[in-house]
Design a protein around this motif. Structure first.
Motif, PDB file in Angstrom:
ATOM      1  N   GLY A  69      -6.584   1.349  33.777  1.00 23.26           N
ATOM      2  CA  GLY A  69      -6.777   2.151  34.975  1.00 23.26           C
ATOM      3  C   GLY A  69      -5.625   3.088  35.284  1.00 23.26           C
ATOM      4  O   GLY A  69      -5.675   3.838  36.258  1.00 23.26           O
ATOM      5  N   GLU A  70      -4.605   3.081  34.466  1.00 27.09           N
ATOM      6  CA  GLU A  70      -3.452   3.932  34.716  1.00 27.09           C
ATOM      7  C   GLU A  70      -3.707   5.353  34.189  1.00 27.09           C
ATOM      8  O   GLU A  70      -4.459   5.544  33.232  1.00 27.09           O
ATOM      9  N   ILE A  71      -3.096   6.332  34.829  1.00 25.89           N
ATOM     10  CA  ILE A  71      -3.135   7.688  34.293  1.00 25.89           C
ATOM     11  C   ILE A  71      -1.740   8.012  33.776  1.00 25.89           C
ATOM     12  O   ILE A  71      -0.767   7.967  34.529  1.00 25.89           O
ATOM     13  N   VAL A  72      -1.664   8.310  32.479  1.00 23.79           N
ATOM     14  CA  VAL A  72      -0.377   8.647  31.882  1.00 23.79           C
ATOM     15  C   VAL A  72      -0.452  10.060  31.335  1.00 23.79           C
ATOM     16  O   VAL A  72      -1.372  10.385  30.574  1.00 23.79           O
ATOM     17  N   ALA A  73       0.471  10.899  31.743  1.00 27.32           N
ATOM     18  CA  ALA A  73       0.514  12.263  31.214  1.00 27.32           C
ATOM     19  C   ALA A  73       1.534  12.306  30.094  1.00 27.32           C
ATOM     20  O   ALA A  73       2.594  11.683  30.182  1.00 27.32           O
TER      21      ALA A  73
ATOM     22  N   LEU B 257      -5.284   9.042  29.294  1.00 23.35           N
ATOM     23  CA  LEU B 257      -4.105   9.609  28.637  1.00 23.35           C
ATOM     24  C   LEU B 257      -4.320  11.102  28.594  1.00 23.35           C
ATOM     25  O   LEU B 257      -5.305  11.577  28.036  1.00 23.35           O
ATOM     26  N   LEU B 258      -3.399  11.830  29.213  1.00 24.13           N
ATOM     27  CA  LEU B 258      -3.622  13.251  29.415  1.00 24.13           C
ATOM     28  C   LEU B 258      -2.461  14.045  28.838  1.00 24.13           C
ATOM     29  O   LEU B 258      -1.316  13.841  29.238  1.00 24.13           O
ATOM     30  N   VAL B 259      -2.762  14.904  27.865  1.00 23.75           N
ATOM     31  CA  VAL B 259      -1.723  15.777  27.328  1.00 23.75           C
ATOM     32  C   VAL B 259      -1.725  17.065  28.123  1.00 23.75           C
ATOM     33  O   VAL B 259      -2.788  17.616  28.414  1.00 23.75           O
TER      34      VAL B 259
ATOM     35  N   LEU C 233      -7.516  13.002  27.017  1.00 18.93           N
ATOM     36  CA  LEU C 233      -7.742  14.418  27.300  1.00 18.93           C
ATOM     37  C   LEU C 233      -6.578  15.253  26.777  1.00 18.93           C
ATOM     38  O   LEU C 233      -5.429  15.043  27.160  1.00 18.93           O
ATOM     39  N   ASP C 234      -6.894  16.179  25.893  1.00 16.25           N
ATOM     40  CA  ASP C 234      -5.858  17.008  25.282  1.00 16.25           C
ATOM     41  C   ASP C 234      -5.870  18.390  25.922  1.00 16.25           C
ATOM     42  O   ASP C 234      -6.737  19.215  25.633  1.00 16.25           O
TER      43      ASP C 234
ATOM     44  N   LEU D  89      -0.752  12.003  18.565  1.00 15.70           N
ATOM     45  CA  LEU D  89      -0.694  10.701  19.222  1.00 15.70           C
ATOM     46  C   LEU D  89      -2.040  10.361  19.869  1.00 15.70           C
ATOM     47  O   LEU D  89      -2.539   9.237  19.757  1.00 15.70           O
ATOM     48  N   LEU D  90      -2.637  11.343  20.489  1.00 16.44           N
ATOM     49  CA  LEU D  90      -3.914  11.135  21.153  1.00 16.44           C
ATOM     50  C   LEU D  90      -5.006  10.795  20.131  1.00 16.44           C
ATOM     51  O   LEU D  90      -5.842   9.923  20.346  1.00 16.44           O
ATOM     52  N   ARG D  91      -4.966  11.528  19.009  1.00 15.57           N
ATOM     53  CA  ARG D  91      -5.961  11.278  17.959  1.00 15.57           C
ATOM     54  C   ARG D  91      -5.808   9.868  17.404  1.00 15.57           C
ATOM     55  O   ARG D  91      -6.802   9.206  17.092  1.00 15.57           O
TER      56      ARG D  91
END
Ligand SMILES: Nc1ncnc2c1ncn2[C@@H]1O[C@H](COP(=O)(O)OP(=O)(O)OP(=O)(O)O)[C@@H](O)[C@H]1O
Ligand SMILES: [Mg+2]
Lengths: 287, 300
Positions: free
Chosen positions: A50-54, A205-207, A174-175, A66-68
């Motif tokens: 449930g955390e949002i990490v940018a 996870l948001l880039v 999300l990239d 990293l996202l991939r």
């Protein structure tokens, strides 16, 4: 803008763990047939459910990579990623990816592209409702019947966002989802993401290239950086953002964090004082 | 920047799989040119003359009409002796004469039938084998070199073998035409499946598609326009191989008419056969062309 969704049981947010993740790409040439280049090395990060990490970092430092890896689209050359304690699978169904480029199918309408995100086995009526609702939330109802080449870059990006949201995943990757948007639309989409997260707290996870956006949306901001010029990148700072969303954009506390992060990105304070931080990121299409 | 990879890719794919003949080269140019004039991309506003239907039709008919007029003038003024170049009227009479004997319709029918059967068989196999080779790296490694070598055999080289195996029956001709139709379709389908945008395939996989569903959702739609270009080339090849087959081993059909008239010195019938081949070839090509236009609008 409401983000009600009583269509199916909300998905369970999942935690993500990166343990010493490294990724090297081979850069084969005739002279050096097995040369490799380390892009990431020793990335260690625990993201709670449930955390949002940018994730921020200089262009080319390995954010998308990293996202991939987190989504099972790519495999690490060392270390491992786990979701809820289990190793990430190939194209892990617990994740949904919003790619850096829209990647819409050119022969399908926007609505049908968004519908591609609906997980298999969703009842038809519910799926349709969910698709329509998301299209409305990203402001594309008028354009739902158009083809991707008939809409603007920012509209295509919003469609891609809606497609990823449709999946209602445990982990949303999300990239740069707002890279191609103007300031106002960008704010609206940020609010939308917060609304959706409040209604269905999934892990995100948001880039992003935009430090303000990171501070506005995230619980924590991770700065990826290289310790030496040509070396691999790894986590250089993790900043916990105080306060609850929506945050006051002008607060002094955030200003201090912004300065710290920009410093980590190599932008000096003089530059920030002159508003470099507010410059929007240049949309990046490899097409 | 909007989102358009497909047309450029098609150019690359089609161009990389060009066969040998001149007719093919021309059709490749048409196939490549086609996507640029798709309907929905046309700017609204003043329509240019070259967009008007009547102008397109009249423009296309202009040169044939000029040729016909020049032909008439040359033959009536005696610039070229009638024994070398019969007048349009004489060719028309030859057509009427053949029609009265019941041969004209028969020849056209049998030739068209051979082309259509050969095209269907060869094109169908081309789709199948092209899909297998384009999708599976293993079958690419196993099959592509052999098929490439077979493609390199000039069409006429097959004829003696086919005659010995299948006599002068229908099979030998249909098989030859199938060979002709097979290769353009096979080559283009395999190449375009190999070149489908990796990003789109990856997106499809990321959204849970795999196997047949991935093929039907991403790969197949992505190659539909170039597959139809391939079919168009195959049809042109089918007519080419028809004449080759009929010239050498047949007792009916337009190729036979050419050969028979050549042996009897009937230049009027030779010209008639050539005109008929041009019309039939163009007609069948236009039908596939319409289908192609629709497909590009729908899928590209
Ligand atoms: N498939 C690949 N093969 C070889 N090198 C790659 C590959 N994918 C990425 N790289 C390299 O890895 C590095 C990181 O790429 P990545 O796309 O993750 O950067 P990024 O941080 O997302 O950059 P940006 O902010 O510009 O999107 C780049 O230097 C790139 O050249
Ligand atoms: Mg990137």
């Amino acid at each position: 803008m409401s983000a009600d969704s009583a269509i199916a049981a909300p998905p369970r947010a999942a935690s993500v763990g990166f343990s010493d993740v490294g990724r090297a790409f081979s850069i084969r040439s005739r002279r050096k047939p097995d040369a490799t280049r380390d892009v990431l090395s020793g990335v260690r990060l625990e993201v709670g459910a449930g955390e949002i990490v940018a994730i921020i970092g200089a262009s080319g430092c390995g954010k998308s990579t990293l996202l991939r890896i987190a989504g099972g689209l790519d495999a690490p050359t060392s270390g491992a990623v786990s979701i809820d304690g289990n190793p990430v699978r190939h194209f892990d169904p617990r994740t949904a990816v919003g790619f850096q480029e829209p990647r819409l199918l050119p022969w399908r309408s926007i609505a049908d592209n968004v519908a591609l995100g609906v997980p298999r086995g969703t009842p038809r009526v519910g799926a349709r409702q969910n698709v329509d609702r998301l299209i409305e939330l990203v402001g594309l109802t008028e354009s739902a019947g158009l083809r991707p080449r008939e809409v603007s870059g920012g509209m295509a990006q919003r469609a891609a966002l809606a497609r990823a949201l449709c999946r209602r995943p445990g982990v949303l990757l999300l990239d740069e989802p707002f890279g191609a948007l103007d300031a106002l639309t960008r704010l609206k989409m940020q609010d939308l993401l917060i609304d959706i997260h409040t209604a269905e707290p999934t892990t995100i996870l948001l880039v992003t290239h935009d430090v303000d956006e990171a501070l506005q949306l995230a619980d924590r901001v991770v700065l990826l950086a290289r310790s030496e010029p040509e070396g691999p990148a790894s986590v250089s700072q993790i900043v916990t953002v105080p306060g609850h969303r929506p945050r006051d954009r002008g607060s002094a506390e955030l200003a201090e964090l912004r300065a710290r992060l920009l410093d980590g990105l190599g932008v000096d304070r003089h530059g920030t004082a002159h508003g470099v931080a507010a410059v929007t990121t240049i949309p990046h299409y490899p097409y | 920047m909007t989102y358009q990879t497909t047309p450029d890719q098609r150019v690359q794919v089609v161009a990389s799989s060009v066969g040998s003949s001149f007719a093919e080269a021309r059709d490749v140019a048409e196939a490549v040119g086609a996507p640029r004039s798709t309907g929905s991309a046309r700017p609204v506003g003043r329509r240019r003359l070259t967009d008007r239907r009547w102008f397109v039709i009249a423009g296309g008919a202009l040169i044939p009409v000029l040729i016909l007029a020049a032909w008439q003038i040359v033959s009536t003024t005696g610039l070229v002796p009638l024994s070398q170049l019969p007048s349009p009227a004489m060719v028309w009479l030859a057509a009427v004469d053949l029609a009265q004997r019941g041969l004209l319709g028969l020849y056209i029918a049998i030739s068209t039938q051979r082309v259509l059967i050969g095209f269907a068989v060869g094109g169908g196999l081309g789709l199948l084998v092209g899909a297998v080779v384009g999708l599976s790296r293993l079958s690419d490694i196993l099959l592509a070199p052999t098929l490439g070598a077979i493609r390199a055999v000039p069409s006429l080289a097959w004829i003696p073998l086919l005659i010995l195996w299948f006599k002068i029956g229908e099979e030998s001709k249909v098989i030859l035409i199938s060979i002709g139709a097979f290769f353009p379709v096979y080559t283009i389908v395999a190449a375009s499946l190999r070149h489908v945008d990796r990003h789109l395939i990856e997106a499809g996989r990321a959204f849970g598609l795999s196997g047949v569903r991935l093929f039907a959702t991403v790969q197949l739609p992505a190659v539909v326009p170039s597959v139809i270009s391939g079919l168009r080339l195959a049809l042109a090849q089918a007519w080419l191989f028809l004449v080759a087959a009929e010239l050498i081993a047949s007792s009916m059909g337009l190729g036979f008419l050419l050969l028979d008239s050549g042996q009897n010195g009937r230049i009027d019938r030779i010209i008639l056969a050539i005109i008929l081949l041009a019309i039939l070839g163009k007609l069948t090509d236009s039908i596939v062309g319409l289908f192609e236009r629709w497909a590009i609008r729908r899928w590209a």
